[in-house]
Write a protein that holds these residues in place. Structure first.
Motif, PDB file in Angstrom:
ATOM      1  N   TYR A  97       0.830  -1.210   0.000  1.00 26.10           N
ATOM      2  CA  TYR A  97       0.000   0.000   0.000  1.00 26.10           C
ATOM      3  C   TYR A  97       0.865   1.260   0.000  1.00 26.10           C
ATOM      4  N   ARG A  98       1.897   1.280   0.817  1.00 19.08           N
ATOM      5  CA  ARG A  98       2.759   2.460   0.911  1.00 19.08           C
ATOM      6  C   ARG A  98       3.527   2.679  -0.383  1.00 19.08           C
ATOM      7  N   LEU A  99       3.996   1.596  -0.969  1.00 14.05           N
ATOM      8  CA  LEU A  99       4.712   1.739  -2.234  1.00 14.05           C
ATOM      9  C   LEU A  99       3.792   2.286  -3.324  1.00 14.05           C
ATOM     10  N   ARG A 100       2.577   1.791  -3.367  1.00 16.04           N
ATOM     11  CA  ARG A 100       1.657   2.218  -4.427  1.00 16.04           C
ATOM     12  C   ARG A 100       1.279   3.678  -4.281  1.00 16.04           C
ATOM     13  N   HIS A 101       1.211   4.159  -3.045  1.00 13.39           N
ATOM     14  CA  HIS A 101       0.782   5.539  -2.837  1.00 13.39           C
ATOM     15  C   HIS A 101       1.938   6.487  -2.557  1.00 13.39           C
ATOM     16  N   GLY A 102       3.147   5.999  -2.663  1.00 16.68           N
ATOM     17  CA  GLY A 102       4.301   6.883  -2.533  1.00 16.68           C
ATOM     18  C   GLY A 102       4.484   7.477  -1.162  1.00 16.68           C
ATOM     19  N   LEU A 103       4.111   6.743  -0.136  1.00 17.98           N
ATOM     20  CA  LEU A 103       4.248   7.263   1.229  1.00 17.98           C
ATOM     21  C   LEU A 103       5.629   6.924   1.757  1.00 17.98           C
ATOM     22  N   SER A 104       6.257   7.884   2.416  1.00 19.60           N
ATOM     23  CA  SER A 104       7.586   7.660   2.985  1.00 19.60           C
ATOM     24  C   SER A 104       7.453   6.911   4.292  1.00 19.60           C
ATOM     25  N   TRP A 105       8.615   6.435   4.797  1.00 19.37           N
ATOM     26  CA  TRP A 105       8.648   5.683   6.046  1.00 19.37           C
ATOM     27  C   TRP A 105       9.119   6.553   7.198  1.00 19.37           C
ATOM     28  N   SER A 106       9.034   7.859   7.050  1.00 15.63           N
ATOM     29  CA  SER A 106       9.492   8.756   8.108  1.00 15.63           C
ATOM     30  C   SER A 106       8.617   8.596   9.335  1.00 15.63           C
ATOM     31  N   GLN A 274      -8.137  19.076   7.721  1.00 17.30           N
ATOM     32  CA  GLN A 274      -7.105  19.898   8.344  1.00 17.30           C
ATOM     33  C   GLN A 274      -5.831  19.121   8.629  1.00 17.30           C
ATOM     34  N   LEU A 275      -5.974  17.867   9.032  1.00 20.23           N
ATOM     35  CA  LEU A 275      -4.805  17.036   9.344  1.00 20.23           C
ATOM     36  C   LEU A 275      -4.891  15.733   8.552  1.00 20.23           C
ATOM     37  N   PRO A 276      -4.444  15.764   7.297  1.00 20.63           N
ATOM     38  CA  PRO A 276      -4.594  14.574   6.449  1.00 20.63           C
ATOM     39  C   PRO A 276      -3.651  13.434   6.790  1.00 20.63           C
ATOM     40  N   ASP A 277      -2.727  13.629   7.709  1.00 26.67           N
ATOM     41  CA  ASP A 277      -1.801  12.551   8.058  1.00 26.67           C
ATOM     42  C   ASP A 277      -1.908  12.181   9.535  1.00 26.67           C
ATOM     43  N   TRP A 278      -3.095  12.270  10.090  1.00 26.98           N
ATOM     44  CA  TRP A 278      -3.335  11.892  11.473  1.00 26.98           C
ATOM     45  C   TRP A 278      -3.872  10.463  11.487  1.00 26.98           C
ATOM     46  N   PRO A 279      -3.065   9.476  11.861  1.00 24.01           N
ATOM     47  CA  PRO A 279      -3.482   8.072  11.743  1.00 24.01           C
ATOM     48  C   PRO A 279      -4.738   7.743  12.538  1.00 24.01           C
ATOM     49  N   GLU A 280      -4.881   8.338  13.714  1.00 26.26           N
ATOM     50  CA  GLU A 280      -6.010   7.969  14.561  1.00 26.26           C
ATOM     51  C   GLU A 280      -7.348   8.254  13.897  1.00 26.26           C
ATOM     52  N   VAL A 281      -7.429   9.353  13.136  1.00 32.21           N
ATOM     53  CA  VAL A 281      -8.711   9.709  12.524  1.00 32.21           C
ATOM     54  C   VAL A 281      -9.080   8.692  11.449  1.00 32.21           C
ATOM     55  N   TYR A 282      -8.105   8.211  10.687  1.00 34.72           N
ATOM     56  CA  TYR A 282      -8.399   7.163   9.720  1.00 34.72           C
ATOM     57  C   TYR A 282      -8.911   5.910  10.432  1.00 34.72           C
ATOM     58  N   ALA A 307      -0.325   2.770   7.136  1.00 32.98           N
ATOM     59  CA  ALA A 307       0.679   3.348   6.255  1.00 32.98           C
ATOM     60  C   ALA A 307       1.295   4.600   6.860  1.00 32.98           C
ATOM     61  N   LEU A 308       0.496   5.341   7.627  1.00 36.61           N
ATOM     62  CA  LEU A 308       1.012   6.539   8.285  1.00 36.61           C
ATOM     63  C   LEU A 308       1.714   6.211   9.604  1.00 36.61           C
ATOM     64  N   ASP A 309       1.280   5.159  10.265  1.00 36.95           N
ATOM     65  CA  ASP A 309       1.885   4.764  11.536  1.00 36.95           C
ATOM     66  C   ASP A 309       1.817   3.244  11.627  1.00 36.95           C
ATOM     67  N   GLU A 310       2.914   2.587  11.278  1.00 31.84           N
ATOM     68  CA  GLU A 310       2.926   1.127  11.223  1.00 31.84           C
ATOM     69  C   GLU A 310       2.755   0.488  12.589  1.00 31.84           C
ATOM     70  N   ASP A 311       2.923   1.246  13.654  1.00 34.89           N
ATOM     71  CA  ASP A 311       2.804   0.702  15.000  1.00 34.89           C
ATOM     72  C   ASP A 311       1.448   0.983  15.637  1.00 34.89           C
ATOM     73  N   PHE A 312       0.472   1.387  14.839  1.00 36.46           N
ATOM     74  CA  PHE A 312      -0.859   1.671  15.376  1.00 36.46           C
ATOM     75  C   PHE A 312      -1.571   0.329  15.580  1.00 36.46           C
ATOM     76  N   ALA A 313      -1.437  -0.200  16.780  1.00 38.68           N
ATOM     77  CA  ALA A 313      -1.873  -1.571  17.064  1.00 38.68           C
ATOM     78  C   ALA A 313      -3.361  -1.816  16.820  1.00 38.68           C
ATOM     79  N   PRO A 314      -4.284  -0.907  17.187  1.00 33.13           N
ATOM     80  CA  PRO A 314      -5.709  -1.197  16.957  1.00 33.13           C
ATOM     81  C   PRO A 314      -6.042  -1.381  15.484  1.00 33.13           C
TER      82      PRO A 314
END
Length: 762
Positions: A97-106, A274-282, A307-314
């Motif tokens: 998924y990350r590769l297809r959407h060009g998301l970095s691993w930062s 407003q915050l498109p990279d907030w993992p919790e909201v997704y 993809a935004l936070d690989e350690d988001f356990a839920p």
């Protein structure tokens, strides 16, 4: 009763089952059939276990299609449907998924990097106001709401594992009434608030602090299941402060609790705008769609969260559950393939079949021909369980509110983004964190530029707010204990040398002491650097002067008063006294890693001669004690005695052997040296095995004979090794240690060896 089955061999060599001869009441028939059934069950179990292992290995290697086939085959053969077995498959799916959407691993959050007070007093998790700040062991600070095991398992910046919160009161199966995850997480908190940071937040931003308290009351209502009251309170708070994103999430949780999924999605979309990279909201959005029955769209949102936070356990747990459900044999049918698996990013919205998945997984980085198109509606074909819905997810996602017509019209467009959308939402250069959305009376959005929560007025910045309560000076390398109190690192370590308790509240810090991390509280240090640069510069100057004084190797040298030490000879130490714990730590911190060793003296506290010890390794024990591995270095003579913080110090001068220049003297010295060395070897070999093994265990083997007798200032190493193992009076050893003539030292050792060799012969 049916007859048991027996095995027979087919012409091809395989085994097939045939009915046994008819018979009743025969023990061997029943027992044999049961044994064969057990054998078949064991064989099947071994097969699906191998398939599960194969699927895991394929997933780890990035072969998505093969992994899916293996896991599905294992379930068909009777493997238990355990979501936790699919962790590697989820990781492989997220990677594609990350590769297809060009998301970095930062790991670092993309927003919140502004230099104002807002950027410093923002939570690293939700990027909102740092309400009830908690400093985790790695030194980073979060608001209390974000530090839940249900929300975050690792630090967003350094990926350090966060301490777990107290388990929720509800059971694992969810049979008891359970509040929304957000409210349940808040109720499970047991983290301690950082006293200094909390005081600064209340002093500098009282309005934000009051709004945070109101949000906390909302969480309590949600935890109690009072969704109507929570919704009314959230709406009232948003009328007063429309830009409060945390309250919007609370309102979405209220809507979800009332089964008003469309309204919940609208609020979550507003937050994502407003915050498109907030993992919790997704994750919250995916949970709403999952509860509404739209599995495919929920799966995409969970993947976007991971993809935004690989350690988001839920989110990972939810993806595991969905995959486990989809791979069940009864669910692998055409309706499921078209309605749910089409939403996976690896299948490009085509019916799910293994060859197509394999084609996509082999080239995940190639652009999709449909990637820039609109996402088609998820079909409404019913599937089992929660998937039996006739309403499309797009009907929930669509909104008719004019104020959000441009930004909130789709819900499933965030996880699967076109090239243009990625540039707008995921890679925007100007963060919307610096802006607030204000809804005018005519319903239009207006973006107002503001400096975070405003710059801090100068009269509110007080150096006393940043003083260590132990040294009463400005914090230098501040650390925060688990009980929430902050101290200078050196000050806290000195207190823990005496007792493993907090100096202020006396709470036990035994685990904190055993961990010995003492990570600097990053936020507190950043505030000092930003608002008190002059005071910090002066404080650092004092620290450097103290360090320079401690690192001097001839003046005020720390002295460990214990036993005799010799050049090149190992000297392991067990350090437990607070004064010597401080001394060892200072020797390490200054970088010298050296201190002096002297035997005690009844008149002058310690002897006039000693040996420097070089620290090679330190093993700290959980209670603060340590085992220090040292080796002897230079010899010295004490010039002046002193005391510092409980341990002895001394001004010293180093001793060196006087070199012999005359050739005849050198020849005689060599002959004496060889004679004494041979005598020493003979004495050591004639020792009893028990004594010899003890010496070898503690001091190692005897050093080899050296060719150049005057190569080092201390002479041959074997002389010092022998002096250390010989059972002679310390006063005699001290006299040899102080000698500057190698000839005199060899003569002394020869006399000792003659005495002990004579004793051995008796």
């Amino acid at each position: 009763m049916s007859s048991p089955a027996v095995a027979r061999s087919s012409p091809g060599g395989s085994r097939e089952m045939a009915p046994a001869p008819q018979g009743r009441g025969r023990f061997w028939e029943v027992g044999g059939g049961s044994g064969l059934r057990l054998e078949r069950a064991a064989a099947e179990s071994e097969r699906w276990e191998l398939l599960l292992r194969r699927g895991e290995l394929l997933a780890l290697g990035g072969h998505l299609k093969g992994a899916l086939e293996a896991f599905a085959a294992a379930l068909r053969r009777g493997a238990p449907a355990r979501p936790e077995c699919l962790g590697a498959l989820v990781d492989c799916l997220v990677f594609n998924y990350r590769l297809r959407h060009g998301l970095s691993w930062s790991a670092a959050p993309a927003a919140g990097a502004d230099g104002g007070a807002c950027g410093l007093l923002r939570c690293l998790g939700c990027r909102g106001f740092l309400s009830e700040p908690v400093t985790v062991p790695c030194g980073h600070s979060y608001c209390r709401r974000c530090l839940r095991r249900e929300l975050r398992a690792r630090c967003r910046l350094c990926r350090d594992r966060l301490p777990p919160a107290t388990a929720s009161a509800t059971d694992a199966e969810g049979t008891a009434p359970r509040p929304p995850p957000l409210a349940a997480a808040i109720a499970a908190s047991d983290f301690r608030t950082s006293v200094v940071l909390n005081h600064l937040a209340e002093k500098w931003f009282p309005g934000q602090r009051e709004r945070a308290r109101a949000a906390g009351r909302l969480g309590e209502l949600l935890h109690q299941g009072r969704y109507r009251e929570a919704l009314a309170a959230a709406c009232e708070e948003l009328r007063a402060e429309p830009s409060d994103l945390i309250v919007k999430i609370y309102r979405a949780e209220s809507y979800a609790g009332l089964q008003e999924f469309k309204a919940a999605i609208e609020d979550l979309n507003a937050v994502l705008f407003q915050l498109p990279d907030w993992p919790e909201v997704y994750f919250r959005k995916g949970k709403v769609l999952y509860d509404a029955g739209f599995l495919g769209d929920a799966l995409q949102l969970f993947l976007q969260c991971l993809a935004l936070d690989e350690d988001f356990a839920p989110a990972k747990l939810q993806v595991q559950k969905i995959l486990c459900d989809l791979l069940l044999p009864e669910n692998l049918k055409e309706g499921l393939k078209e309605s749910s698996w089409s939403s996976l990013p690896c299948t490009k919205n085509r019916p799910f079949d293994f060859p197509s998945v394999m084609e996509e997984s082999q080239s995940p980085s190639e652009p999709s021909p449909k990637q820039s198109e609109e996402i088609p509606e998820v079909t409404s074909e019913p599937v089992k369980g929660s998937l039996n819905r006739a309403q499309s997810a797009q009907s929930i996602n669509s909104t008719e509110t004019p104020a959000r017509e441009d930004c909130l019209k789709r819900v499933s467009s965030e996880p699967v983004l076109s090239v243009q959308e990625k540039g707008v939402l995921l890679k925007r250069k100007l963060s919307l964190l610096e802006q607030d959305v204000i809804v005018n009376e005519d319903g239009r959005n207006k973006l107002k530029k503001q400096g975070a929560y405003g710059d801090i007025p100068e009269e509110l910045i007080d150096v006393s707010d940043f003083e260590c309560s132990l040294c009463m000076r400005l914090f230098f390398e501040p650390v925060t204990t688990p009980c929430g109190h902050s101290f200078c690192k050196n000050c806290l370590e000195r207190c823990l040398d005496h007792a493993p308790y907090c100096p202020l509240c006396k709470e036990s810090l035994k685990e904190y002491l055993a961990d010995r991390r003492y990570c600097v509280t990053q936020l507190l240090e950043e505030l000092i650097v930003k608002y008190l640069p002059d005071e910090l510069s002066e404080r650092k100057k004092i620290y450097d002067e103290e360090t320079a004084e401690l690192s001097h190797l001839t003046k005020n040298v720390p002295i460990f008063v214990c036993t005799m030490a010799y050049p090149t000879v190992p000297c392991p130490l067990h350090v437990f006294e607070p004064r010597y714990r401080l001394m060892i730590r200072r020797s390490i911190q200054t970088g010298t890693k050296q201190f002096g060793m002297c035997v005690s003296d009844t008149q002058n506290s310690f002897a006039d001669y000693g040996c420097m010890l070089q620290i090679r390794n330190v093993h700290f024990l959980p209670d603060g004690r340590s085992v220090v591995d040292t080796v002897g270095g230079k010899r010295f003579r004490v010039l002046k005695r002193g005391m510092k913080d409980g341990y002895c110090t001394a001004d010293i001068e180093y001793l060196e052997d006087v070199k012999v220049e005359d050739e005849d003297e050198i020849k005689n010295l060599r002959e004496l040296h060889d004679l004494v060395y041979s005598q020493a070897c003979s004495w050591f070999q004639n020792l009893r095995d028990r004594f010899r093994s003890q010496i070898l265990q503690h001091f190692g083997s005897m050093p080899e004979r050296e060719e150049n007798l005057q190569a080092t200032p201390n002479g041959p190493a074997w002389c010092w090794w022998l002096l250390a193992v010989l059972p002679v009076d310390p006063r005699y050893q001290l006299s040899v240690l102080s000698m500057k003539s190698l000839k005199e030292r060899l003569t002394k050792i020869q006399h000792i060896l003659t005495y002990f060799s004579r004793d051995q012969s008796k």
